[in-house]
Design a protein around this motif. Structure first.
Motif, PDB file in Angstrom:
ATOM      1  N   LEU A  14       0.754  -1.113  -0.054  1.00 10.10           N
ATOM      2  CA  LEU A  14      -0.059   0.108   0.107  1.00 10.10           C
ATOM      3  C   LEU A  14       0.985   1.208  -0.024  1.00 10.10           C
ATOM      4  O   LEU A  14       0.658   2.295  -0.579  1.00 10.10           O
ATOM      5  CB  LEU A  14      -0.999  -0.109   1.184  1.00 10.10           C
ATOM      6  N   GLY A  15       2.051   1.325   0.681  1.00 15.30           N
ATOM      7  CA  GLY A  15       2.829   2.541   0.780  1.00 15.30           C
ATOM      8  C   GLY A  15       3.464   2.739  -0.484  1.00 15.30           C
ATOM      9  O   GLY A  15       3.886   3.897  -0.944  1.00 15.30           O
ATOM     10  N   ALA A  16       3.548   1.849  -1.513  1.00 19.61           N
ATOM     11  CA  ALA A  16       4.077   2.160  -2.823  1.00 19.61           C
ATOM     12  C   ALA A  16       3.108   2.403  -3.787  1.00 19.61           C
ATOM     13  O   ALA A  16       3.522   3.008  -4.932  1.00 19.61           O
ATOM     14  CB  ALA A  16       4.770   0.678  -3.327  1.00 19.61           C
ATOM     15  N   CYS A  17       1.868   2.343  -3.454  1.00 19.92           N
ATOM     16  CA  CYS A  17       1.010   3.091  -4.424  1.00 19.92           C
ATOM     17  C   CYS A  17       0.392   4.490  -4.006  1.00 19.92           C
ATOM     18  O   CYS A  17      -0.375   5.063  -4.919  1.00 19.92           O
ATOM     19  CB  CYS A  17      -0.427   2.282  -3.908  1.00 19.92           C
ATOM     20  N   GLY A  18       1.076   4.996  -3.144  1.00 17.18           N
ATOM     21  CA  GLY A  18       0.900   6.611  -2.764  1.00 17.18           C
ATOM     22  C   GLY A  18      -0.142   6.861  -1.874  1.00 17.18           C
ATOM     23  O   GLY A  18      -0.496   5.924  -1.097  1.00 17.18           O
ATOM     24  N   SER A  19      -0.536   8.031  -1.565  1.00 15.56           N
ATOM     25  CA  SER A  19      -1.367   8.220  -0.584  1.00 15.56           C
ATOM     26  C   SER A  19      -2.894   7.927  -0.674  1.00 15.56           C
ATOM     27  O   SER A  19      -3.168   7.796  -1.980  1.00 15.56           O
ATOM     28  CB  SER A  19      -1.348   9.871  -0.125  1.00 15.56           C
ATOM     29  N   PHE A  20      -3.612   7.424   0.322  1.00 16.11           N
ATOM     30  CA  PHE A  20      -4.812   7.217   0.002  1.00 16.11           C
ATOM     31  C   PHE A  20      -5.706   8.442  -0.607  1.00 16.11           C
ATOM     32  O   PHE A  20      -6.520   8.126  -1.496  1.00 16.11           O
ATOM     33  CB  PHE A  20      -5.508   6.974   1.361  1.00 16.11           C
ATOM     34  N   ALA A  21      -5.342   9.618  -0.450  1.00 14.21           N
ATOM     35  CA  ALA A  21      -6.105  10.596  -0.988  1.00 14.21           C
ATOM     36  C   ALA A  21      -5.997  10.516  -2.651  1.00 14.21           C
ATOM     37  O   ALA A  21      -6.743  10.840  -3.442  1.00 14.21           O
ATOM     38  CB  ALA A  21      -5.582  12.060  -0.613  1.00 14.21           C
ATOM     39  N   THR A  22      -4.618  10.319  -2.877  1.00 12.68           N
ATOM     40  CA  THR A  22      -4.296  10.042  -4.374  1.00 12.68           C
ATOM     41  C   THR A  22      -5.097   8.948  -4.866  1.00 12.68           C
ATOM     42  O   THR A  22      -5.504   9.003  -6.098  1.00 12.68           O
ATOM     43  CB  THR A  22      -2.683   9.832  -4.556  1.00 12.68           C
ATOM     44  N   LEU A  23      -4.916   7.951  -4.300  1.00 11.69           N
ATOM     45  CA  LEU A  23      -5.760   6.685  -5.016  1.00 11.69           C
ATOM     46  C   LEU A  23      -7.151   6.881  -4.935  1.00 11.69           C
ATOM     47  O   LEU A  23      -7.913   6.748  -6.100  1.00 11.69           O
ATOM     48  CB  LEU A  23      -5.385   5.423  -3.917  1.00 11.69           C
ATOM     49  N   ALA A  24      -7.707   7.761  -3.828  1.00 13.26           N
ATOM     50  CA  ALA A  24      -9.217   7.876  -3.986  1.00 13.26           C
ATOM     51  C   ALA A  24      -9.399   9.110  -5.233  1.00 13.26           C
ATOM     52  O   ALA A  24     -10.502   8.928  -5.871  1.00 13.26           O
ATOM     53  CB  ALA A  24      -9.748   8.593  -2.667  1.00 13.26           C
ATOM     54  N   LYS A  26      -7.736   9.123  -7.966  1.00  6.25           N
ATOM     55  CA  LYS A  26      -7.808   8.653  -9.111  1.00  6.25           C
ATOM     56  C   LYS A  26      -8.761   7.824  -9.362  1.00  6.25           C
ATOM     57  O   LYS A  26      -9.530   7.566 -10.731  1.00  6.25           O
ATOM     58  CB  LYS A  26      -6.408   7.564  -9.121  1.00  6.25           C
ATOM     59  N   ALA A  27      -9.520   7.080  -8.441  1.00 10.18           N
ATOM     60  CA  ALA A  27     -10.689   6.420  -8.636  1.00 10.18           C
ATOM     61  C   ALA A  27     -11.888   7.137  -8.843  1.00 10.18           C
ATOM     62  O   ALA A  27     -12.786   6.500  -9.752  1.00 10.18           O
ATOM     63  CB  ALA A  27     -10.904   5.496  -7.191  1.00 10.18           C
ATOM     64  N   THR A  28     -12.038   8.321  -8.334  1.00  6.25           N
ATOM     65  CA  THR A  28     -12.931   9.216  -8.784  1.00  6.25           C
ATOM     66  C   THR A  28     -13.145   9.812 -10.038  1.00  6.25           C
ATOM     67  O   THR A  28     -13.759   9.678 -10.817  1.00  6.25           O
ATOM     68  CB  THR A  28     -13.186  10.890  -7.643  1.00  6.25           C
ATOM     69  N   ALA A  29     -11.758   9.903 -10.451  1.00  5.75           N
ATOM     70  CA  ALA A  29     -11.441  10.535 -11.870  1.00  5.75           C
ATOM     71  C   ALA A  29     -11.996   9.503 -12.972  1.00  5.75           C
ATOM     72  O   ALA A  29     -12.490   9.598 -14.067  1.00  5.75           O
ATOM     73  CB  ALA A  29     -10.406  10.842 -12.105  1.00  5.75           C
ATOM     74  N   LEU A  30     -11.432   8.130 -12.662  1.00  7.25           N
ATOM     75  CA  LEU A  30     -11.832   7.141 -13.459  1.00  7.25           C
ATOM     76  C   LEU A  30     -13.572   6.763 -13.561  1.00  7.25           C
ATOM     77  O   LEU A  30     -13.749   6.500 -14.526  1.00  7.25           O
ATOM     78  CB  LEU A  30     -11.012   5.672 -13.169  1.00  7.25           C
ATOM     79  N   ASP A  31     -13.981   6.760 -12.484  1.00  9.63           N
ATOM     80  CA  ASP A  31     -15.487   6.687 -12.425  1.00  9.63           C
ATOM     81  C   ASP A  31     -16.034   7.709 -13.131  1.00  9.63           C
ATOM     82  O   ASP A  31     -17.178   7.411 -13.812  1.00  9.63           O
ATOM     83  CB  ASP A  31     -15.852   6.516 -10.803  1.00  9.63           C
ATOM     84  N   ALA A  32     -15.683   9.161 -13.014  1.00 10.19           N
ATOM     85  CA  ALA A  32     -16.219   9.908 -13.844  1.00 10.19           C
ATOM     86  C   ALA A  32     -16.195  10.059 -15.350  1.00 10.19           C
ATOM     87  O   ALA A  32     -17.214   9.877 -15.999  1.00 10.19           O
ATOM     88  CB  ALA A  32     -15.592  11.445 -13.393  1.00 10.19           C
ATOM     89  N   LEU A  33     -15.026   9.418 -15.687  1.00 10.16           N
ATOM     90  CA  LEU A  33     -14.450   9.120 -17.045  1.00 10.16           C
ATOM     91  C   LEU A  33     -15.529   7.986 -17.557  1.00 10.16           C
ATOM     92  O   LEU A  33     -15.915   7.884 -18.680  1.00 10.16           O
ATOM     93  CB  LEU A  33     -13.055   8.928 -17.200  1.00 10.16           C
ATOM     94  N   ASP A  34     -15.701   6.937 -16.820  1.00 10.40           N
ATOM     95  CA  ASP A  34     -16.592   5.825 -17.173  1.00 10.40           C
ATOM     96  C   ASP A  34     -18.051   6.258 -17.531  1.00 10.40           C
ATOM     97  O   ASP A  34     -18.269   5.796 -18.473  1.00 10.40           O
ATOM     98  CB  ASP A  34     -16.473   4.604 -15.884  1.00 10.40           C
ATOM     99  N   ARG A  35     -18.223   6.965 -16.576  1.00  8.17           N
ATOM    100  CA  ARG A  35     -19.908   7.439 -16.893  1.00  8.17           C
ATOM    101  C   ARG A  35     -19.738   8.438 -18.179  1.00  8.17           C
ATOM    102  O   ARG A  35     -20.801   8.126 -18.786  1.00  8.17           O
ATOM    103  CB  ARG A  35     -20.308   8.329 -15.449  1.00  8.17           C
ATOM    104  N   ALA A  36     -18.922   9.175 -18.337  1.00  9.77           N
ATOM    105  CA  ALA A  36     -18.977  10.063 -19.495  1.00  9.77           C
ATOM    106  C   ALA A  36     -18.672   9.333 -20.771  1.00  9.77           C
ATOM    107  O   ALA A  36     -19.568   9.598 -21.737  1.00  9.77           O
ATOM    108  CB  ALA A  36     -17.725  11.202 -19.302  1.00  9.77           C
ATOM    109  N   LEU A  37     -17.894   8.310 -20.876  1.00  5.84           N
ATOM    110  CA  LEU A  37     -17.812   7.539 -22.175  1.00  5.84           C
ATOM    111  C   LEU A  37     -18.849   6.640 -22.065  1.00  5.84           C
ATOM    112  O   LEU A  37     -19.348   6.385 -23.348  1.00  5.84           O
ATOM    113  CB  LEU A  37     -16.546   6.639 -21.947  1.00  5.84           C
ATOM    114  N   ARG A  38     -19.466   6.039 -21.408  1.00 13.68           N
ATOM    115  CA  ARG A  38     -20.584   4.974 -21.475  1.00 13.68           C
ATOM    116  C   ARG A  38     -21.905   5.681 -21.688  1.00 13.68           C
ATOM    117  O   ARG A  38     -22.709   4.993 -22.353  1.00 13.68           O
ATOM    118  CB  ARG A  38     -20.748   3.948 -20.041  1.00 13.68           C
ATOM    119  N   GLN A  39     -22.188   6.829 -21.285  1.00 15.41           N
ATOM    120  CA  GLN A  39     -23.234   7.502 -21.480  1.00 15.41           C
ATOM    121  C   GLN A  39     -23.706   7.815 -23.095  1.00 15.41           C
ATOM    122  O   GLN A  39     -24.823   8.022 -23.491  1.00 15.41           O
ATOM    123  CB  GLN A  39     -23.469   8.832 -20.797  1.00 15.41           C
TER     124      GLN A  39
END
Length: 151
Positions: A14-24, A26-39
């Motif tokens: 987990l320490g090699a993945c960056g901070s939790f805020a960074t991971l969260a 990135k997950a939020t950005a990917l989710d928003a992109l998923d919704r934008a592309l699939r719509q």
């Protein structure tokens, strides 16, 4: 040593993945992109694919079956145009076939009252002078599981 060889593949600490805020983030950005592309996709296809990642200028999608993957690949030009309109630099589309996780809601558990509980509720209704409480206790007592006839 090449860049790909220097980055480990697979699970990482987990320490090699960056901070939790960074991971969260990135997950939020990917989710928003998923919704934008699939719509922009046709309705049956929209429910059978998920955007997974943007890696090296390649949009990666997951499809539930090979047939849905093929249909998605046929819309590659449309998907890449949508990505460009969102200022995403993508030149290619990749699709992997993988069963999509289904979110199944648990059915509401119906809790039934025993005859003894109903008796206590009726007694509580009789003991109170407040008509609102009497009505509520009565409604609760009405939820009693009917007793099964003995054989």
């Amino acid at each position: 040593m090449s860049r790909a060889a220097s980055r480990p593949r697979g699970p990482q600490a987990l320490g090699a993945c960056g901070s939790f805020a960074t991971l969260a983030g990135k997950a939020t950005a990917l989710d928003a992109l998923d919704r934008a592309l699939r719509q922009t996709l046709p309705m049956p296809l929209r429910d059978e694919v998920r955007f997974a990642n943007l890696r090296g200028g390649r949009l990666l999608f997951l499809a539930s079956t090979p047939a849905w993957a093929t249909r998605l690949r046929l819309l590659q030009a449309q998907i890449l145009a949508t990505a460009r309109s969102l200022d995403i630099r993508a030149e290619a589309l990749g699709v992997k076939v993988s069963p999509l996780p289904r979110i199944e809601l648990e059915p509401d558990r119906v809790r039934e009252l025993s005859p003894a509980a109903a008796t206590h509720l009726r007694a509580a209704a009789a003991a109170t002078a407040d008509p609102e409480w009497q009505e509520l206790f009565g409604k609760l007592a009405a939820l009693t599981k009917p007793s099964e006839p003995s054989r």
